[in-house]
Scaffold this motif. Structure first.
Motif, PDB file in Angstrom:
ATOM      1  N   THR A   1      65.016  46.463 -16.597  1.00 51.78           N
ATOM      2  CA  THR A   1      66.372  46.690 -16.088  1.00 51.78           C
ATOM      3  C   THR A   1      67.131  47.647 -17.007  1.00 51.78           C
ATOM      4  OG1 THR A   1      66.310  44.552 -15.011  1.00 51.78           O
ATOM      5  CG2 THR A   1      68.485  45.529 -15.339  1.00 51.78           C
ATOM      6  N   GLN A   2      66.820  47.596 -18.300  1.00 45.51           N
ATOM      7  CA  GLN A   2      67.462  48.565 -19.208  1.00 45.51           C
ATOM      8  C   GLN A   2      67.038  49.991 -18.849  1.00 45.51           C
ATOM      9  OE1 GLN A   2      66.224  46.751 -22.902  1.00 45.51           O
ATOM     10  NE2 GLN A   2      67.535  44.971 -22.485  1.00 45.51           N
ATOM     11  N   VAL A   3      65.767  50.158 -18.496  1.00 45.35           N
ATOM     12  CA  VAL A   3      65.287  51.486 -18.088  1.00 45.35           C
ATOM     13  C   VAL A   3      65.984  51.905 -16.786  1.00 45.35           C
ATOM     14  CG1 VAL A   3      63.252  52.788 -17.313  1.00 45.35           C
ATOM     15  CG2 VAL A   3      63.066  51.247 -19.265  1.00 45.35           C
ATOM     16  N   ALA A   4      66.103  50.980 -15.849  1.00 48.87           N
ATOM     17  CA  ALA A   4      66.767  51.285 -14.575  1.00 48.87           C
ATOM     18  C   ALA A   4      68.219  51.693 -14.812  1.00 48.87           C
ATOM     19  CB  ALA A   4      66.706  50.073 -13.637  1.00 48.87           C
ATOM     20  N   ARG A   5      68.884  51.010 -15.723  1.00 44.56           N
ATOM     21  CA  ARG A   5      70.281  51.348 -16.021  1.00 44.56           C
ATOM     22  C   ARG A   5      70.392  52.721 -16.671  1.00 44.56           C
ATOM     23  NH1 ARG A   5      73.920  47.699 -14.715  1.00 44.56           N
ATOM     24  NH2 ARG A   5      73.303  45.519 -14.593  1.00 44.56           N
ATOM     25  N   SER A   6      69.455  53.042 -17.557  1.00 47.23           N
ATOM     26  CA  SER A   6      69.554  54.364 -18.196  1.00 47.23           C
ATOM     27  C   SER A   6      69.271  55.467 -17.171  1.00 47.23           C
ATOM     28  CB  SER A   6      68.648  54.463 -19.429  1.00 47.23           C
ATOM     29  OG  SER A   6      67.308  54.595 -19.044  1.00 47.23           O
ATOM     30  N   PHE A   7      68.373  55.178 -16.227  1.00 50.44           N
ATOM     31  CA  PHE A   7      68.117  56.128 -15.135  1.00 50.44           C
ATOM     32  C   PHE A   7      69.407  56.352 -14.326  1.00 50.44           C
ATOM     33  CE2 PHE A   7      67.300  56.123 -10.496  1.00 50.44           C
ATOM     34  CZ  PHE A   7      66.786  57.404 -10.349  1.00 50.44           C
ATOM     35  N   ALA A   8      70.053  55.272 -13.926  1.00 45.57           N
ATOM     36  CA  ALA A   8      71.281  55.375 -13.118  1.00 45.57           C
ATOM     37  C   ALA A   8      72.394  56.065 -13.912  1.00 45.57           C
ATOM     38  CB  ALA A   8      71.727  53.992 -12.662  1.00 45.57           C
ATOM     39  N   ASP A   9      72.521  55.717 -15.193  1.00 46.44           N
ATOM     40  CA  ASP A   9      73.567  56.344 -16.027  1.00 46.44           C
ATOM     41  C   ASP A   9      73.365  57.853 -16.095  1.00 46.44           C
ATOM     42  OD1 ASP A   9      74.669  53.894 -16.537  1.00 46.44           O
ATOM     43  OD2 ASP A   9      73.848  53.694 -18.577  1.00 46.44           O
ATOM     44  N   GLU A  10      72.109  58.269 -16.245  1.00 49.54           N
ATOM     45  CA  GLU A  10      71.851  59.709 -16.342  1.00 49.54           C
ATOM     46  C   GLU A  10      72.213  60.413 -15.032  1.00 49.54           C
ATOM     47  OE1 GLU A  10      68.024  60.923 -17.955  1.00 49.54           O
ATOM     48  OE2 GLU A  10      68.228  62.931 -17.055  1.00 49.54           O
ATOM     49  N   VAL A  11      71.825  59.813 -13.907  1.00 49.52           N
ATOM     50  CA  VAL A  11      72.163  60.424 -12.610  1.00 49.52           C
ATOM     51  C   VAL A  11      73.687  60.490 -12.460  1.00 49.52           C
ATOM     52  CG1 VAL A  11      72.060  60.131 -10.103  1.00 49.52           C
ATOM     53  CG2 VAL A  11      70.016  59.708 -11.495  1.00 49.52           C
ATOM     54  N   ASN A  12      74.352  59.409 -12.791  1.00 50.31           N
ATOM     55  CA  ASN A  12      75.809  59.363 -12.621  1.00 50.31           C
ATOM     56  C   ASN A  12      76.506  60.402 -13.494  1.00 50.31           C
ATOM     57  OD1 ASN A  12      75.190  57.265 -10.963  1.00 50.31           O
ATOM     58  ND2 ASN A  12      75.938  55.650 -12.321  1.00 50.31           N
TER      59      ASN A  12
ATOM     60  N   ALA B   1      63.130  58.383 -17.397  1.00 52.86           N
ATOM     61  CA  ALA B   1      63.013  56.915 -17.349  1.00 52.86           C
ATOM     62  C   ALA B   1      61.550  56.512 -17.499  1.00 52.86           C
ATOM     63  CB  ALA B   1      63.581  56.392 -16.027  1.00 52.86           C
ATOM     64  N   GLU B   2      60.672  57.270 -16.882  1.00 54.84           N
ATOM     65  CA  GLU B   2      59.245  56.938 -16.972  1.00 54.84           C
ATOM     66  C   GLU B   2      58.772  57.025 -18.423  1.00 54.84           C
ATOM     67  OE1 GLU B   2      56.289  57.231 -13.724  1.00 54.84           O
ATOM     68  OE2 GLU B   2      55.754  59.066 -14.771  1.00 54.84           O
ATOM     69  N   LYS B   3      59.186  58.097 -19.105  1.00 53.01           N
ATOM     70  CA  LYS B   3      58.810  58.255 -20.522  1.00 53.01           C
ATOM     71  C   LYS B   3      59.346  57.073 -21.339  1.00 53.01           C
ATOM     72  CE  LYS B   3      58.779  63.158 -21.006  1.00 53.01           C
ATOM     73  NZ  LYS B   3      59.973  63.958 -20.815  1.00 53.01           N
ATOM     74  N   LYS B   4      60.595  56.760 -21.088  1.00 53.04           N
ATOM     75  CA  LYS B   4      61.245  55.681 -21.825  1.00 53.04           C
ATOM     76  C   LYS B   4      60.543  54.342 -21.557  1.00 53.04           C
ATOM     77  CE  LYS B   4      65.818  53.873 -22.642  1.00 53.04           C
ATOM     78  NZ  LYS B   4      67.205  54.246 -22.734  1.00 53.04           N
ATOM     79  N   GLY B   5      60.235  54.073 -20.297  1.00 56.97           N
ATOM     80  CA  GLY B   5      59.598  52.811 -19.917  1.00 56.97           C
ATOM     81  C   GLY B   5      58.234  52.653 -20.567  1.00 56.97           C
ATOM     82  N   TRP B   6      57.437  53.710 -20.540  1.00 57.70           N
ATOM     83  CA  TRP B   6      56.090  53.616 -21.118  1.00 57.70           C
ATOM     84  C   TRP B   6      56.157  53.469 -22.631  1.00 57.70           C
ATOM     85  CZ3 TRP B   6      51.257  53.036 -18.872  1.00 57.70           C
ATOM     86  CH2 TRP B   6      51.262  53.038 -17.467  1.00 57.70           C
ATOM     87  N   ALA B   7      57.110  54.158 -23.262  1.00 55.13           N
ATOM     88  CA  ALA B   7      57.248  54.021 -24.723  1.00 55.13           C
ATOM     89  C   ALA B   7      57.696  52.594 -25.065  1.00 55.13           C
ATOM     90  CB  ALA B   7      58.250  55.045 -25.247  1.00 55.13           C
ATOM     91  N   LEU B   8      58.627  52.064 -24.284  1.00 52.19           N
ATOM     92  CA  LEU B   8      59.115  50.705 -24.533  1.00 52.19           C
ATOM     93  C   LEU B   8      58.010  49.667 -24.324  1.00 52.19           C
ATOM     94  CD1 LEU B   8      62.671  50.292 -22.951  1.00 52.19           C
ATOM     95  CD2 LEU B   8      61.954  49.655 -25.269  1.00 52.19           C
ATOM     96  N   GLY B   9      57.211  49.850 -23.281  1.00 52.42           N
ATOM     97  CA  GLY B   9      56.116  48.914 -23.016  1.00 52.42           C
ATOM     98  C   GLY B   9      55.192  48.813 -24.218  1.00 52.42           C
TER      99      GLY B   9
END
Ligand code: PCA
Length: 323
Positions: free
Chosen positions: A38-49, A257-265
């Motif tokens: 959900t943190q990744v999803a929020r950063s994705f939405a924040d960037e779009v916004n 977001a994909e980069k961030k998600g994979w690094a976080l995983g």
């Protein structure tokens, strides 16, 4: 004076038509704010916004608050919402390509999981396209490990226990492990353990940390069975209506977001296993016997998957093996 009033009127009408033209999207996610997904999803939405110049605002509704997990795929398909996130393996009964995401012992480390993702991405995108859906990004969970209330040296130690399942593939896995599958959503895991609705589960160290598993379960065996993913996807008809600039903003935010998600995983796999240990759980590597028994089940499940997925499935596995 009359002309000025008229001009102002036209100006206001124009301004409000611009305001109407700005799109607002609702983005339901299945997991709560504590999870990295959900943190990744929020950063994705924040960037779009931030980058869409006011033309598009995405509002994240986490933890199934707007739409429950089992309904999110259908809600985006039917345009009840524009965009959504789901755990891919949950959709296994729709098409085998979704099941591939939960097959154990096929890709157990992050490098292999990235390869499997790239090998399966064309088939995943083609399946989504049948429903006019478009993949934006995936984000992995750390590898799936075994939670139990006693040491598990071999499958015999699990015999007859109730095992949490979260997808059709994990139900099958529970069967093959000699346990009884019980479908429990993440939000009910802690309660299911304390009320003895389940005795064991296979999930990431992150999900243990997010639900403070040390309060209700004692043993954690790092079987590293597979690395499943969540995916963010959008209704293609709605995406196509956006201007090119806004589309580009979304695609860039998705790639980030994909980069961030994979690094976080990768990072959380280590950090969250340490946290389980620090909070008193017995963390151990699987015995050679357990590992061999589980890998044999993995081989059965790959074979069953290939039988179900046919030539399309074989293509994905061939592409993966060639990488
Ligand atoms: N956590 C999620 C899915 C995979 C994972 O690691 C869950 O247990 O529901």
């Amino acid at each position: 004076m009359k002309n000025i009033t008229l001009a102002l009127g036209i100006l206001f009408a124009f301004a409000s038509s611009l305001a109407v033209a700005a799109d607002k999207w609702d983005l339901p996610t299945p997991y709560g704010d504590g999870t990295h997904q959900t943190q990744v999803a929020r950063s994705f939405a924040d960037e779009v916004n931030a980058k869409s110049g006011g033309k598009l605002t995405i509002k994240v509704h986490s933890g199934g608050a707007l739409i429950k997990h089992p309904e999110i795929h259908r809600a985006v398909k039917s345009r009840q919402v524009q965009i959504g996130e789901v755990f891919i393996g949950r959709l296994g009964n729709i098409n085998p390509i979704f099941k591939l995401d939960n097959i154990p012992f096929l890709a157990t480390d992050f490098d292999s999981a990235e390869k499997l993702y790239r090998a399966s991405q064309p088939a995943l995108e083609a399946e989504l396209a049948k429903d006019k859906l478009m993949l934006l990004y995936t984000s992995p969970w750390p590898a799936q490990d075994l939670y139990s209330n006693k040491p598990v040296n071999s499958l015999a130690d699990l015999q007859g226990l109730k095992m949490r399942a979260y997808s059709p593939t994990t139900s099958r896995l529970a069967d093959l492990m000699g346990t009884t599958p019980v479908n429990i959503p993440f939000s009910d895991v802690a309660q299911a353990f304390t009320t003895n609705a389940i005795d064991a589960m296979v999930t990431s160290p992150s999900t243990g940390v997010n639900s403070q598993s040390w309060d209700y379960i004692s043993h954690f065996t790092t079987i590293n069975a597979w690395i499943p993913k969540n995916m963010m996807f959008v209704n293609k008809k709605i995406f196509d209506r956006l201007d090119k600039d806004t589309q580009a903003v979304i695609l860039t935010a998705a790639a980030n977001a994909e980069k961030k998600g994979w690094a976080l995983g990768r990072k959380l796999a280590v950090e969250h296993t340490d946290l389980l240990r620090e909070n008193g759980m017995q963390v151990s590597a699987p015995s050679a016997k357990l590992d061999a028994e589980l890998r044999a089940i993995g081989a059965v499940m790959v074979k069953e998957w290939l039988e179900e997925a046919g030539a399309d499935g074989q293509k994905v596995i061939d592409a993966y093996n060639a990488m």
